[in-house]
Design a protein around this motif. Structure first.
Motif, PDB file in Angstrom:
ATOM      1  N   ASP A  25      29.358  29.821  63.517  1.00  0.00           N
ATOM      2  CA  ASP A  25      29.610  31.029  62.715  1.00  0.00           C
ATOM      3  C   ASP A  25      30.979  31.041  62.035  1.00  0.00           C
ATOM      4  OD1 ASP A  25      27.106  31.985  63.381  1.00  0.00           O
ATOM      5  OD2 ASP A  25      27.839  33.173  65.071  1.00  0.00           O
ATOM      6  N   SER A  26      31.782  29.985  62.231  1.00  0.00           N
ATOM      7  CA  SER A  26      33.036  29.922  61.471  1.00  0.00           C
ATOM      8  C   SER A  26      32.702  29.657  60.005  1.00  0.00           C
ATOM      9  CB  SER A  26      33.953  28.844  62.028  1.00  0.00           C
ATOM     10  OG  SER A  26      33.319  27.579  61.993  1.00  0.00           O
ATOM     11  N   LYS A  27      33.630  30.017  59.105  1.00  0.00           N
ATOM     12  CA  LYS A  27      33.338  29.947  57.677  1.00  0.00           C
ATOM     13  C   LYS A  27      34.305  29.029  56.949  1.00  0.00           C
ATOM     14  CE  LYS A  27      31.239  34.546  57.299  1.00  0.00           C
ATOM     15  NZ  LYS A  27      31.301  35.884  56.644  1.00  0.00           N
ATOM     16  N   LEU A  28      33.760  28.329  55.968  1.00  0.00           N
ATOM     17  CA  LEU A  28      34.557  27.531  55.045  1.00  0.00           C
ATOM     18  C   LEU A  28      34.443  28.169  53.666  1.00  0.00           C
ATOM     19  CD1 LEU A  28      33.404  23.930  56.096  1.00  0.00           C
ATOM     20  CD2 LEU A  28      35.345  25.240  56.974  1.00  0.00           C
ATOM     21  N   ARG A  29      35.554  28.259  52.960  1.00  0.00           N
ATOM     22  CA  ARG A  29      35.577  28.912  51.653  1.00  0.00           C
ATOM     23  C   ARG A  29      35.683  27.894  50.527  1.00  0.00           C
ATOM     24  NH1 ARG A  29      40.775  32.104  49.289  1.00  0.00           N
ATOM     25  NH2 ARG A  29      39.859  32.916  47.356  1.00  0.00           N
ATOM     26  N   LEU A  30      34.765  27.988  49.566  1.00  0.00           N
ATOM     27  CA  LEU A  30      34.843  27.170  48.360  1.00  0.00           C
ATOM     28  C   LEU A  30      35.239  28.091  47.217  1.00  0.00           C
ATOM     29  CD1 LEU A  30      31.654  24.919  48.727  1.00  0.00           C
ATOM     30  CD2 LEU A  30      33.966  24.541  49.598  1.00  0.00           C
ATOM     31  N   LYS A  31      36.500  28.048  46.841  1.00  0.00           N
ATOM     32  CA  LYS A  31      37.040  28.969  45.851  1.00  0.00           C
ATOM     33  C   LYS A  31      36.410  28.741  44.475  1.00  0.00           C
ATOM     34  CE  LYS A  31      41.437  30.567  43.920  1.00  0.00           C
ATOM     35  NZ  LYS A  31      41.127  31.990  44.145  1.00  0.00           N
ATOM     36  N   GLY A  32      36.024  29.860  43.840  1.00  0.00           N
ATOM     37  CA  GLY A  32      35.510  29.796  42.475  1.00  0.00           C
ATOM     38  C   GLY A  32      34.084  29.292  42.348  1.00  0.00           C
ATOM     39  N   LYS A  33      33.366  29.166  43.458  1.00  0.00           N
ATOM     40  CA  LYS A  33      31.988  28.685  43.417  1.00  0.00           C
ATOM     41  C   LYS A  33      30.974  29.827  43.521  1.00  0.00           C
ATOM     42  CE  LYS A  33      32.694  24.216  43.133  1.00  0.00           C
ATOM     43  NZ  LYS A  33      32.232  23.447  41.940  1.00  0.00           N
ATOM     44  N   GLY A  34      31.464  31.076  43.352  1.00  0.00           N
ATOM     45  CA  GLY A  34      30.562  32.217  43.409  1.00  0.00           C
ATOM     46  C   GLY A  34      30.090  32.631  42.027  1.00  0.00           C
ATOM     47  N   LEU A  35      29.933  33.942  41.812  1.00  0.00           N
ATOM     48  CA  LEU A  35      29.413  34.477  40.557  1.00  0.00           C
ATOM     49  C   LEU A  35      30.537  34.991  39.670  1.00  0.00           C
ATOM     50  CD1 LEU A  35      26.393  36.446  42.066  1.00  0.00           C
ATOM     51  CD2 LEU A  35      26.327  34.244  40.868  1.00  0.00           C
ATOM     52  N   PRO A  36      30.349  34.980  38.357  1.00  0.00           N
ATOM     53  CA  PRO A  36      31.392  35.494  37.456  1.00  0.00           C
ATOM     54  C   PRO A  36      31.536  37.008  37.577  1.00  0.00           C
ATOM     55  CG  PRO A  36      29.406  34.950  36.230  1.00  0.00           C
ATOM     56  CD  PRO A  36      29.188  34.466  37.628  1.00  0.00           C
ATOM     57  N   THR A  37      32.755  37.496  37.429  1.00  0.00           N
ATOM     58  CA  THR A  37      33.031  38.930  37.477  1.00  0.00           C
ATOM     59  C   THR A  37      33.175  39.461  36.053  1.00  0.00           C
ATOM     60  OG1 THR A  37      35.449  38.743  37.507  1.00  0.00           O
ATOM     61  CG2 THR A  37      34.310  38.510  39.616  1.00  0.00           C
ATOM     62  N   SER A  38      33.272  40.773  35.947  1.00  0.00           N
ATOM     63  CA  SER A  38      33.411  41.406  34.634  1.00  0.00           C
ATOM     64  C   SER A  38      34.755  41.087  33.991  1.00  0.00           C
ATOM     65  CB  SER A  38      33.253  42.924  34.777  1.00  0.00           C
ATOM     66  OG  SER A  38      34.187  43.438  35.719  1.00  0.00           O
ATOM     67  N   THR A  39      35.735  40.631  34.777  1.00  0.00           N
ATOM     68  CA  THR A  39      37.054  40.305  34.245  1.00  0.00           C
ATOM     69  C   THR A  39      37.183  38.832  33.868  1.00  0.00           C
ATOM     70  OG1 THR A  39      37.924  39.918  36.486  1.00  0.00           O
ATOM     71  CG2 THR A  39      38.120  42.155  35.587  1.00  0.00           C
ATOM     72  N   GLY A  40      36.079  38.081  33.997  1.00  0.00           N
ATOM     73  CA  GLY A  40      36.120  36.671  33.642  1.00  0.00           C
ATOM     74  C   GLY A  40      36.508  35.758  34.784  1.00  0.00           C
ATOM     75  N   GLU A  41      36.784  36.332  35.950  1.00  0.00           N
ATOM     76  CA  GLU A  41      37.109  35.510  37.117  1.00  0.00           C
ATOM     77  C   GLU A  41      35.820  35.060  37.793  1.00  0.00           C
ATOM     78  OE1 GLU A  41      39.615  37.988  39.430  1.00  0.00           O
ATOM     79  OE2 GLU A  41      41.355  37.771  38.122  1.00  0.00           O
ATOM     80  N   GLN A  42      35.952  34.328  38.898  1.00  0.00           N
ATOM     81  CA  GLN A  42      34.790  33.795  39.602  1.00  0.00           C
ATOM     82  C   GLN A  42      34.899  34.129  41.083  1.00  0.00           C
ATOM     83  OE1 GLN A  42      32.993  32.189  37.273  1.00  0.00           O
ATOM     84  NE2 GLN A  42      31.239  31.370  38.400  1.00  0.00           N
ATOM     85  N   GLY A  43      33.774  34.569  41.666  1.00  0.00           N
ATOM     86  CA  GLY A  43      33.751  34.799  43.100  1.00  0.00           C
ATOM     87  C   GLY A  43      33.782  33.481  43.864  1.00  0.00           C
ATOM     88  N   ASP A  44      33.709  33.570  45.194  1.00  0.00           N
ATOM     89  CA  ASP A  44      33.790  32.391  46.053  1.00  0.00           C
ATOM     90  C   ASP A  44      32.455  32.144  46.749  1.00  0.00           C
ATOM     91  OD1 ASP A  44      36.508  32.189  45.407  1.00  0.00           O
ATOM     92  OD2 ASP A  44      37.070  33.524  47.056  1.00  0.00           O
ATOM     93  N   LEU A  45      32.307  30.946  47.275  1.00  0.00           N
ATOM     94  CA  LEU A  45      31.142  30.594  48.078  1.00  0.00           C
ATOM     95  C   LEU A  45      31.620  30.334  49.499  1.00  0.00           C
ATOM     96  CD1 LEU A  45      28.166  28.375  47.117  1.00  0.00           C
ATOM     97  CD2 LEU A  45      29.260  28.019  49.318  1.00  0.00           C
ATOM     98  N   PHE A  46      30.981  30.977  50.465  1.00  0.00           N
ATOM     99  CA  PHE A  46      31.365  30.828  51.870  1.00  0.00           C
ATOM    100  C   PHE A  46      30.257  30.099  52.625  1.00  0.00           C
ATOM    101  CE2 PHE A  46      33.890  34.342  50.390  1.00  0.00           C
ATOM    102  CZ  PHE A  46      35.128  34.138  50.993  1.00  0.00           C
TER     103      PHE A  46
END
Length: 343
Positions: free
Chosen positions: A279-300
């Protein structure tokens, strides 16, 4: 204003406790049903009278102050308002003349004043402008559609003037058999729309001007797409972030390893740190969905330690060797906690 027997609420077909939005929707719906330009002959004259009454009722009930006076004084609300204004003018010694909130009696002026449409069209007959209704429909997307945005063809059904009777509802003295005497009929149309990236589940996307067309220059309504994002067996959406359960073998969790992990585009190689727990998590920055501000969510990546369904004799021997080594008891903490809770 000369509305008579029926009250304003009856004309609009709403209860006395109707909200402002209820009144607006009822007006639009009724206006499209009785619009004079959808009828001909004596029917058109009748509809002009009803349409005038409808505008009168809407003008009063859509104005909070006028509606309050109408609820208090009924059909005499104008006289009460005029009395109040006269009293205020007398008290202030203003002495200004002119009408105080009444209609001039010309239907075109009424429509132009309250709806910003064209009070008169060409010729001698009024050209009544009515805005089109808003439409709403469901659209189903995959989570990858949300990542990139997608174009979709949307089928819509709208009410249009019956071509058989020209909107009069009558053909040769009898109700039109094509529209059933309604003067309008359902017509399907297909439009292509672009749904932007990053939309969220159960939200509405507004497409301006894609709703019902207006009449006589009225503005078209808007189309609202209610978004439903289909469940995915691998990717789980949490706002703009994505979660994935990543299975690892016990030895990969204990010793560390490089493994392939899925993303919304292509699989990537990730490092499992030595000593990783379930159940520990690894974060992949910027591999999520785009936001309204043009940034990107993360994938865990949420680690799930799995056991082989079958083991060889060599693997069994290794497990037996491991079991004979000295380890702390992984159940000691919960046993101690259970004893504390029972004491």
């Amino acid at each position: 204003m000369a509305t008579s027997q029926r009250g304003y609420y009856d004309i609009l077909g709403v209860p006395r406790n109707a909200t402002a939005d209820d009144i607006k929707k009822a007006f639009r719906r009724r206006a499209r049903e009785i619009h004079p330009d959808l009828h001909t002959g004596t029917k058109k004259t009748e509809m002009e009278k009803k349409f005038k009454e409808l505008n009168e009722a809407h003008e009063v009930l859509s104005d909070p102050d006028k509606r309050k006076k109408y609820d208090q004084y009924g059909s005499n609300w104008e006289q009460a308002e005029a009395y109040e204004q006269a009293r205020q003018q007398a008290g202030a010694q203003a002495g200004r003349g002119g009408q105080a909130g009444g209609f001039s009696g010309d239907f075109g002026d009424i429509f132009e004043t309250f709806f910003g449409g064209r009070g008169r069209g060409g010729g001698t007959s009024p050209g009544f402008a009515v805005d089109g209704e808003d439409l709403e429909t469901d659209v189903h997307l995959t989570i990858r559609d949300v990542l990139t945005g997608v174009s979709r063809r949307i089928d819509l059904t709208e009410r249009v003037t019956c071509k058989a009777c020209g909107g009069s509802a009558i053909v040769r003295g009898r109700p039109c058999v094509v529209c059933g005497g309604a003067g309008t009929q359902a017509e399907k149309r297909t439009i292509e729309v672009r749904i932007p990236a990053g939309v969220q589940h159960d939200t509405r996307v507004r497409l301006a001007g894609k709703g019902q067309p207006g009449i006589n220059g009225g503005k078209p309504g808007d189309l609202y797409l209610r978004v439903h994002i289909q469940a995915n067996g691998v990717f789980r959406q949490k706002g703009f972030d994505i979660q994935v359960t990543l299975p690892v073998w016990p030895w990969e969790a204990a010793l560390g390893a490089e493994v392939m992990a899925p993303t919304l585009t292509e699989p990537v190689k990730v490092k499992i740190p030595p000593g990783s727990k379930a159940d520990s998590k690894l974060r992949l920055k910027g591999k999520g969905l785009p936001t309204s501000t043009g940034e990107q969510g993360d994938l865990f990546l949420k680690l799930k330690i799995v056991m082989p369904t079958a083991i060889s004799d060599e693997e069994r021997a290794l497990y037996e060797q491991l079991s004979r080594a000295r380890h702390s008891d992984p159940r000691a903490e919960i046993i101690a906690a259970s004893r504390r809770s029972s004491s």
